[in-house]
Every structure is written in structure tokens, then in C-alpha cells.
Design a protein around this motif. Structure first.
Motif, PDB file in Angstrom:
ATOM      1  N   GLY A 121      -3.642  -2.272  -8.866  1.00 37.34           N
ATOM      2  CA  GLY A 121      -5.144  -2.175  -8.544  1.00 37.34           C
ATOM      3  C   GLY A 121      -5.500  -3.804  -8.797  1.00 37.34           C
ATOM      4  O   GLY A 121      -6.857  -3.895  -8.462  1.00 37.34           O
ATOM      5  N   VAL A 122      -5.121  -4.712  -9.271  1.00 34.74           N
ATOM      6  CA  VAL A 122      -5.289  -5.948  -9.531  1.00 34.74           C
ATOM      7  C   VAL A 122      -5.079  -6.741  -8.421  1.00 34.74           C
ATOM      8  O   VAL A 122      -3.777  -7.014  -7.995  1.00 34.74           O
ATOM      9  N   THR A 123      -5.890  -7.300  -7.754  1.00 34.34           N
ATOM     10  CA  THR A 123      -5.738  -7.936  -6.420  1.00 34.34           C
ATOM     11  C   THR A 123      -6.249  -9.479  -6.450  1.00 34.34           C
ATOM     12  O   THR A 123      -5.909 -10.288  -5.594  1.00 34.34           O
ATOM     13  N   ARG A 124      -6.833  -9.774  -7.559  1.00 33.99           N
ATOM     14  CA  ARG A 124      -7.103 -11.352  -7.727  1.00 33.99           C
ATOM     15  C   ARG A 124      -6.397 -11.953  -8.888  1.00 33.99           C
ATOM     16  O   ARG A 124      -6.317 -11.317 -10.051  1.00 33.99           O
ATOM     17  N   PHE A 125      -5.822 -13.033  -8.732  1.00 33.30           N
ATOM     18  CA  PHE A 125      -5.089 -13.742  -9.711  1.00 33.30           C
ATOM     19  C   PHE A 125      -5.924 -14.056 -11.126  1.00 33.30           C
ATOM     20  O   PHE A 125      -5.460 -13.929 -12.176  1.00 33.30           O
ATOM     21  N   GLU A 126      -7.138 -14.053 -11.059  1.00 31.43           N
ATOM     22  CA  GLU A 126      -7.977 -14.473 -12.128  1.00 31.43           C
ATOM     23  C   GLU A 126      -7.791 -13.320 -12.838  1.00 31.43           C
ATOM     24  O   GLU A 126      -7.899 -13.264 -14.278  1.00 31.43           O
ATOM     25  N   ASP A 127      -7.958 -12.077 -12.359  1.00 32.14           N
ATOM     26  CA  ASP A 127      -7.878 -10.742 -12.936  1.00 32.14           C
ATOM     27  C   ASP A 127      -6.501 -10.599 -13.836  1.00 32.14           C
ATOM     28  O   ASP A 127      -6.261 -10.028 -14.860  1.00 32.14           O
ATOM     29  N   LEU A 128      -5.443 -10.986 -12.963  1.00 35.66           N
ATOM     30  CA  LEU A 128      -4.109 -11.080 -13.733  1.00 35.66           C
ATOM     31  C   LEU A 128      -4.329 -11.915 -14.823  1.00 35.66           C
ATOM     32  O   LEU A 128      -3.383 -11.321 -15.949  1.00 35.66           O
ATOM     33  N   ALA A 129      -4.516 -13.085 -14.784  1.00 38.19           N
ATOM     34  CA  ALA A 129      -4.584 -13.877 -15.890  1.00 38.19           C
ATOM     35  C   ALA A 129      -5.490 -13.450 -16.842  1.00 38.19           C
ATOM     36  O   ALA A 129      -4.993 -13.495 -18.117  1.00 38.19           O
ATOM     37  N   GLU A 130      -6.495 -12.840 -16.932  1.00 35.65           N
ATOM     38  CA  GLU A 130      -7.368 -12.292 -17.883  1.00 35.65           C
ATOM     39  C   GLU A 130      -6.554 -11.163 -18.529  1.00 35.65           C
ATOM     40  O   GLU A 130      -6.595 -11.204 -19.796  1.00 35.65           O
ATOM     41  N   HIS A 131      -5.885 -10.145 -17.868  1.00 38.14           N
ATOM     42  CA  HIS A 131      -5.380  -9.094 -18.485  1.00 38.14           C
ATOM     43  C   HIS A 131      -4.295  -9.528 -19.389  1.00 38.14           C
ATOM     44  O   HIS A 131      -4.108  -9.000 -20.311  1.00 38.14           O
ATOM     45  N   PHE A 132      -3.611 -10.611 -19.064  1.00 43.16           N
ATOM     46  CA  PHE A 132      -2.682 -11.033 -19.931  1.00 43.16           C
ATOM     47  C   PHE A 132      -3.146 -12.135 -20.928  1.00 43.16           C
ATOM     48  O   PHE A 132      -2.453 -13.037 -21.883  1.00 43.16           O
ATOM     49  N   GLY A 133      -4.418 -12.269 -21.087  1.00 43.62           N
ATOM     50  CA  GLY A 133      -5.050 -13.164 -22.036  1.00 43.62           C
ATOM     51  C   GLY A 133      -4.931 -14.385 -21.869  1.00 43.62           C
ATOM     52  O   GLY A 133      -4.397 -15.116 -22.554  1.00 43.62           O
TER      53      GLY A 133
END
Lengths: 517, 517
Positions: A432-444
Motif C-alpha cells: 500500500g505504499v505508493t509514494r517514495f517519500e512514504d517508503l523513505a519515511e517507513h525506513f527512517g
């Protein structure tokens, strides 16, 4: 001891330090005086022997024969395989002399014994096995040619970690040659499926099987398939790979066969390997703050019986009771082999012995005292469920009931360890993560203290356009900046995909993005 | 084919050429592109796997645990052990670089990646294992420490022969540390007895066990014990050795323990090894002019069933009959393991298949044709008694009788191979030679054509005064001139001895003098 934990560091406090503590306290291995090489101690090697035996059985069930090829590879063999060199050239042990001599009282390589051509200590054996295939294969009748070897290999590594990354490690490497692409591809998929089922069944480690992206392929492969396991710190561990090599090695090495029609045709080859690295995976999948927890299928001792002796007249009867118990257990079979039960008669306090076996991950530890003997009972702990809250959970049961149930209990523990790991894996793969920023945030993003980062992050499944070339490099650089890698495109893919999280183009597959060992 | 032999050279014509022919025709191994290293092919490696499994069981039955130590040994470790260096320094593979680089389009060792200290590829692991023992052993409670490893080792050899002498070979090396001399000596004797009984029972090779004379000891050993087997050319093959190392390695490496009284005391250590060399022994003990003959205990396939197909409607029934036969055979046990029976369904003429398995030494080869199926019979050859005169001896028997008898038959063949070899050994050890001239004459003094010398010479038992130092050297030189060595002083010694055959002094023991591999 029952309230405290058996290790002096917890997974949450410091996962890497905890890993080292388990390796040490479970007496699995140690660093050797040779940089980057390990000594595998009896308990660690016992696990490897069981892994070997079971994996070997699986490999042979596909008609594969074991062989042995030389440790050394002529430099010219490596040089011949251009792509292969790219992948390995930087990290190989090079033998340049074949004799020592004493000079000024010191032992030195003898200059008169310099090899005309340096030899490489094998990092893998594609080149030398391909050379043999070229001699062995004449006609379509010789195909498929399916061989495997159990061997040590060396890849010079600068940062090493016991089992996970060492200069020398032990593995099996399978190699096969086929008449056509379809047959070779089918074999490649059989090998990865073998690893998947071996990992789930024998190691009790749930994995995601899939294909490696282009830049993570084995040097010289057309496709690389992998099984990826999730460690308790959320990182991925590549645990076994299978490669479809196309005709790349075959054409460099002239591996051809005469087809039924008489034409000389290039073979399609595959290779596949699993190594002592999986022992690291077992530790980081199943271990807890009391040490290792071993799936019974690979526990060198599945049941250890500790007699509680008081230095009284009752001691001999307790010892006898334990010995008789072990003998009966060893008469039974679990996982297709005789049960491995053991009485620890060492001259050491019984509490110390008990914790020794708990730290080593023995699935069932029995403590037998005078009261057990009198009541014909056994008192035991299950390593998969050692504690209730902080307290160690001991169970007392009539001996005959325990004996009747012991094999089932081992199976239950095997299943429970798998189920716990599966639950963790499932709970920590997020989609459900579709934006790279969210991916980056997820991994701190921003935290660059890898070792100290104890927040559990898990894996993300994201859609991508399967970029190649420069576009892939750009994606990879963005991931690298977050200390991430694209682990694999799982075989199980969703029905519909949105846009590529990296490029916004239409996605073609879902991949797993994770930190990794 | 039945009158001619399956090999194109006989033992009598040229024993070394015959040996090479067996290795090739039985598809056991081949030379590799790396000088002095061999490729062990599936049939050869299958034999090794069975040897390993059984020897490993025997070693473990003495409480020994397997471990794994690094392939590389720091040069300083080797240099530390003065006597050891003497014995090995001249023939070791030396790693000097850990990286390659491309220079002028050529791959070369990277000068920037030269190791500060060269690494030796282990010729044996006493030094690195001793170093670990020094860390692992603290108190008398840690003793005895009994470990073993299965590994590849490298000794640079100029003249190599497959299995018998190769630069790289596979072996097990056991190492133990003990509290005192008596315990270490008892262990040393247990290891050599293990090899003796393994050789006789599993390999069906009768041996003479005894002690090596001083100059033939392992470098650094106080005593070296050996089992010596007689090959069909009368030469001796050292097939396993066990060493009492005294405190030699312990004092160099500081292997000490705290005794019950609190004193720090040097350990006494032992080591023992058996290698892929014994496969050469199996070939030269049991092989005949039709190829290899394998003791059933180490035959990768014990029974091979060849269907005789005619391309008619009867073929499927013949195949089914064979498959059903194999399934029933594989349901039985021989030598403590499931019977290994196999149907050869390959698309190759049946006579060719049959001879292929005969050359490979399969103990029982069955040929099943339409008549056998109709009569519910089997037709088979026994590899231990393949011919009557020049004719191949086929036996036809009711299937049920054969099935009832098959396991016993395998046992009989194992016994027959041992008995044949034992008879040869006994008949060809001669005593009663008391003058050196007679010894010289026995071994054909004057003939210096070793390879071409086909007269069978056997071994001599002679009495000697067990000389040491210069006197021993002189004796050894006289033997060397005749291409002879003192193999061992057998454990079984006569009641009385005369004078030393070399010096005329009173003899103290009987030794075996022989040509050797």
C-alpha cells in the motif's frame, strides 16, 4: 536466573551484539586467527551436519550426483569469463607460490617456486565445472547432467560476521547442463523450490521466493532466483539462490552436445547454492533473549536430560532413571531419523547444565530429581515456550505420558517455531505504499546509524516498472541512500499494479524493498 | 567380450597402466586442469560418501565431535613448530594476495593487495587446532577433548597419481588433548584400531597394524602407528595413521590445563587421519582385469538390474519386472543400511550397460530378459567370481529364491573379497630371511626399472635392532638403494628374535620391509 534472561544483552537493546552473544553462548563458532575465517565448533557443526544430510537428500531426490572439483582455479579460467570476473575479481585469495624456504632464519615464500600461472582459491566453481562439462558432454544422451558438490569456498571480505559473511564458508553448489532453455529453466525453478521447501520444513524459516532484479544477479546469470527470510530486526537474509545461466558459460567454455539430428548445440546451464550462512538465519529467526532456539529437525540433541544430583544415596537411581529414559527416547523416530536424546552426566551443577542447554537451543530440556523418580514423572521445559511472563515454565508429567507424546512434542515445537516466524513475516510485510517519500519515511530516512537503529521496520512491497540500465542504477542509488535494496520480485504477484513508485511509469511487478544482511 | 577382459591392459602386463585404466573405465576420477589436483567423479565420490559415513560413525562412537577449522594457516603458526616445518615446509600452497586487478588488459594479482603475512593452505591442521585447544582447555574437566574434521588439504606434490598422491585430497583429521600420557597413548591406540577394523570390515582390506620406525614418523610425533595394506603388485600402501604427539605441540602452543590439585599442566595430544587415498587401496586390492570390484559395503549401487529389451511388445513387462525387483530389494537392509539396487533404464544396448557396471565393480549385476520374466527367474553375475576360466559365469535362479538370498549374497561377496585379499597377504609376507643379501635378492636387487618390474615380490618380515640416528640413516640408505622402506613393526611380534639383519646386533623387534606407494 528465571526472571533475568540467559544472555546479557537483549535483541531490543542491540541486535548485532545479541547475535554475537548467541553465537558465543550457544558455543556455535568463533573467529579464527586467520582474518575473516571462522572456526565452527561442535554444536554449530552438528547443526550444519543435519542441514547437510537433509538438503543432500533433497538434492539427490532430483537425480543429482555429488562430485568433487579442485579447490584451485587457474587464473586463465577466471579471466575467460568476462562478466564473472566483474563480479568476483576484487575479492579472491591468490596462490602464487608452492614452496616456503628459510631465509635469514625466517620462513618465506620461495622465489624459485613462483607459479607460472597464479591459482585462485575457488569463490565458486562455475568455470572449472564448466570445463569438465565440456569434456563430459558429447550427445543429447548425456543430458541433463546434474551434479553437486559440498565444498569450502573463499571470498575475501573486509567486514565479516560469523556465519553471515566470512572469507571462507561451507556450501553446496549444484551445477547442471541441459539440452534447451525450457529444460534448464524448469530445473532452475526446481532448485529454488527445493530451497524454499527445505527452509520452511527443515529450518522452520518462512521465506519469500522470487526473482532478483537485474543488478543483483549472479555474475553471468540470465536470471537469479532467491529465497529471502526476515530476521527479527526486520532485515532480509538471502538464504539460497538458483541461477539460469543461459548459454553464457556454455559459449565461453564450449559446452556443446550433438542433438538427435546430429547438430552441435550449446547447452543451457544452471547453478544453485546454499551455505553455512543459513545458520545465521536460524539464529536470527528463532533465537530469543535466552539464546538459541533450534528447530528439532536440526538440533544435534533434541532432548537433553539433566539429572539433579544431591550427592546422596539416591543419585545412582536418578542416573539410571535418566539413562533408561534416554534409551527409550532414542528408540523412537522423529523427522525420519532416530530421536537424539542425551543424558548430561557432566560433573557440573545441574542448574548450570540446564541453562547451558537452554542457551544452545535444545528443544526439550528435562530435569530429573528424586521426586520425579519416586513419582515416575518427568519435569521439562519447551524451548519454544520457555517462559510464562518472566518465569520459566516447567511442566511435570507422568513419564509414560511424556514418552508417548515426545515425538509429537518435537513436531509441535518444529511447527510452533515456524508459526511464530511466519506470523512475524506476515505482520511485517507492508503493502500500500505508493509514494517514495512514504517508503523513505517507513525506513527512517535520515537515521544513518544502522547498528544502533533498533526500531523494527520490516519489508515493503512496492510496485515498480522493472527498470534496466541507467534507470535501474538511478533507482538503486536512491535505495542505497536509505541503506535499502530491492530484494526480489516474489513469485506470488498481485492481480493489479499501479504506478512505479520510483518513476511514476506503469508498474510491471511488485518487489520487496528491505534492509538486508 | 566374455573371453577377452574388459580392460585393454592386465595387471600382469603393466600394473601402473592397469591402475590408470581402472580409474578411467570405472569412471572414478580424472586429472583436472590444475596440476596435481583431481576431479572425483560421481562413482568415485559415491564410494567416498559411503566411506565417510561409516568411518564417521566409528569415530563418533568414541565420543568425538566434528568441527571445522579454517583452510588457511598463518605462516607464523607453521614457523612456530620447528619439527613440523621440517616435514612440510617444502610443499605448501602459499596465498600472498587477496585481490586481482586488470593491468594492460590482463588479470594479475593486485600489488596493493599483498598480504602482510602470507597464508598457507593447510597441509594438516595441528597448528591451528592446537591454537584453538589452547583457548578452549582450562581445567581437567575439559579433558579429554576429542574433535575431528572432514576437510580438503593441500601438499604440493611433483609426481601425482589419482587418489594415491594428489596435491589436494580429502580426509578426516582427528585431534585430541588428554590430561596425561597414559590417556593420550590409549587414545592413539584406539584410533589405529578403529582404522584397522574399518579397513578389514568396511573396505574388506586386510592390513598389518604396527608402529612406524623413527624416520617415518609424522613431523613432531613421538610415535606414529599405521595400517599397511598389500596391493596386488606386492607394494605396501599406508592407509591410515595415528600419532602420539607427546607434549611437543602442547608446549609450542601452550596447551595447558589446571589439574584437580590446581597445577597448570601440559596436555598430551594425538592426531589421526585417513584420506581419499584408501580408494586407491580399494582399487589395487580388489580390482581385476575386468575393472573394479567393490566391497558391497562401499558400492554406491550394490545391485544393478539391466533389462534386456528387444524393441518388442514384451519390453514394458520386462521393465516392470525389473522395477518391481528393485523395489523389493531396496526394501531390505544390508550392512545396517537400505540395500542400494538400481534399474538401468538408459537407452544403451544391454551388453554395453552390463559391462559398464561390471567395470565399475557393482557386486551383483542382473540381466533380465523375456525368458526370465516368463519363468519368474533372475540371471545374475557375481563380481567377486565373475568368470569360470575365461567364461563369464551367469547364474539363473528363481526370483523368490534370489530375493530371499540377496542380502546374504552381498555379505558373502564382502567376505569373499576380504578372504581373497587376506589369502594373498598371508601368502606374500615371508619371514625367515636373516641375511641382507637374501633380502636384496628377494626384491630383485639390480633391477632398477620399478614400473616395468612385474615379478611379484611381497613383503619381508625381518628382525632388526631398532637403530636410531646415524645408524638408522645408514640402514635407511641401504633400503633406499633397493627402493625399499621399513613399513612398520607389527603389533603382533614373534616370541624370539635373532640378530639384526642390518647390523648383526641382537634384534629387538621384527619389521616389515617392502616397496611402497
Amino acid at each position: 536466573m528465571s526472571a533475568r534472561r540467559a544472555l546479557n544483552v537483549t535483541r531490543e537493546e542491540n541486535f548485532p551484539a545479541w547475535y554475537q552473544a548467541v553465537v558465543k553462548e550457544a558455543d556455535l563458532a568463533e573467529v579464527s586467527p586467520v582474518r575473516g575465517c571462522m572456526i565452527i565448533k561442535p554444536w554449530g557443526y552438528g547443526i550444519w551436519e543435519l542441514i547437510q544430510a537433509e538438503l543432500d537428500r533433497g538434492i539427490k531426490s532430483h537425480g543429482v550426483d555429488n562430485c568433487y572439483f579442485p579447490l584451485f582455479i587457474p587464473l586463465s579460467f577466471i579471466a575467460r569469463e568476462a562478466q564473472h570476473v566483474e563480479g568476483f575479481a576484487k575479492e579472491m585469495a591468490v596462490v602464487t607460490h608452492h614452496r616456503l624456504k628459510t631465509e635469514d632464519g625466517r620462513l618465506v615464500p620461495d622465489p624459485d617456486a613462483e607459479l607460472a600461472e597464479p591459482l585462485i582459491v575457488r569463490p565458486t566453481s562455475e568455470t572449472v565445472i564448466g570445463d569438465a562439462f565440456q569434456r563430459w558432454i558429447h550427445s543429447y544422451r548425456d543430458l541433463p547432467l546434474l551434479i553437486n558438490q559440498w565444498a569450502n569456498v573463499v571470498r575475501w571480505e573486509m567486514r565479516t560476521r560469523l556465519f553471515l559473511r566470512t572469507a571462507e564458508f561451507l556450501w553446496q553448489e549444484g551445477h547442471s547442463a541441459h539440452a534447451d532453455e525450457a529444460d534448464a529453466r524448469a530445473a532452475t525453478m526446481r532448485w529454488i523450490e527445493l530451497y524454499r521447501s527445505f527452509s520452511e520444513t527443515t529450518l522452520a524459516i518462512p521465506v519469500i521466493a522470487g526473482e532478483k532484479p537485474e543488478h543483483e544477479r549472479f555474475p553471468g546469470a540470465e536470471n537469479t532466483y532467491t529465497i529471502e527470510a526476515m530476521m527479527q530486526d526486520g532485515k532480509a537474509l538471502q538464504s539460497g539462490t538458483s541461477h539460469y545461466l543461459g548459454t553464457n558459460f556454455a559459449s565461453e567454455q564450449n559446452i556443446r552436445y550433438q542433438s538427435e539430428s546430429g547438430a552441435m548445440t550449446l547447452c543451457h546451464t544452471t547453478s544453485y547454492g546454499m551455505s553455512t550462512r543459513v545458520i545465521g538465519g536460524v539464529i536470527m529467526t528463532h533465537g530469543d533473549d535466552d539464546g538459541l532456539r533450534l528447530p528439532p529437525a536440526i538440533a544435534p540433541k533434541q532432548i537433553v536430560i539433566v539429572p539433579i544430583l544431591r550427592g546422596t544415596d539416591a543419585d545412582p537411581a536418578i542416573r539410571d532413571y535418566c539413562d533408561a529414559l534416554a534409551a527409550r527416547l532414542n528408540g523412537a523416530s522423529a523427522f525420519g531419523k532416530p530421536v537424539r536424546a542425551h543424558v548430561d552426566h557432566a560433573n557440573v551443577p545441574s542448574a548450570e547444565k540446564r541453562w547451558n542447554w537452554i542457551r544452545r537451543g535444545v528443544p526439550l530440556v528435562l530435569e530429573i530429581g528424586q521426586r520425579d523418580v519416586a513419582g515416575e514423572n518427568v519435569t521439562f521445559t519447551r524451548r519454544d515456550a520457555l517462559r510464562t511472563g518472566d518465569k520459566v515454565a516447567s511442566h511435570t508429567q507422568p513419564r509414560e505420558d511424556f514418552l508417548a507424546r515426545a515425538v509429537d512434542l518435537l513436531g509441535e515445537i518444529q511447527g510452533a517455531l515456524h508459526a511464530q516466524a511466519k506470523e512475524r513475516l506476515d505482520a511485517n510485510i507492508r503493502g500500500g505504499v505508493t509514494r517514495f517519500e512514504d517508503l523513505a519515511e517507513h525506513f527512517g530516512a535520515g537515521s544513518d546509524d544502522d547498528e544502533g537503529d533498533t526500531g523494527f521496520k520490516g519489508w515493503l512491497k512496492v510496485a515498480w516498472c522493472k527498470p534496466t540500465g541507467a534507470e535501474l542504477e538511478a533507482v538503486n542509488d536512491r535505495l542505497k541512500a536509505l541503506k535499502l535494496t530491492a530484494r526480489c520480485a516474489p513469485f506470488a504477484q498481485p492481480d493489479s499494479l499501479g504506478a512505479c513508485i520510483f518513476t511514476g511509469k506503469p508498474a510491471v511487478e511488485e518487489i520487496i524493498v528491505a534492509r538486508a544482511y
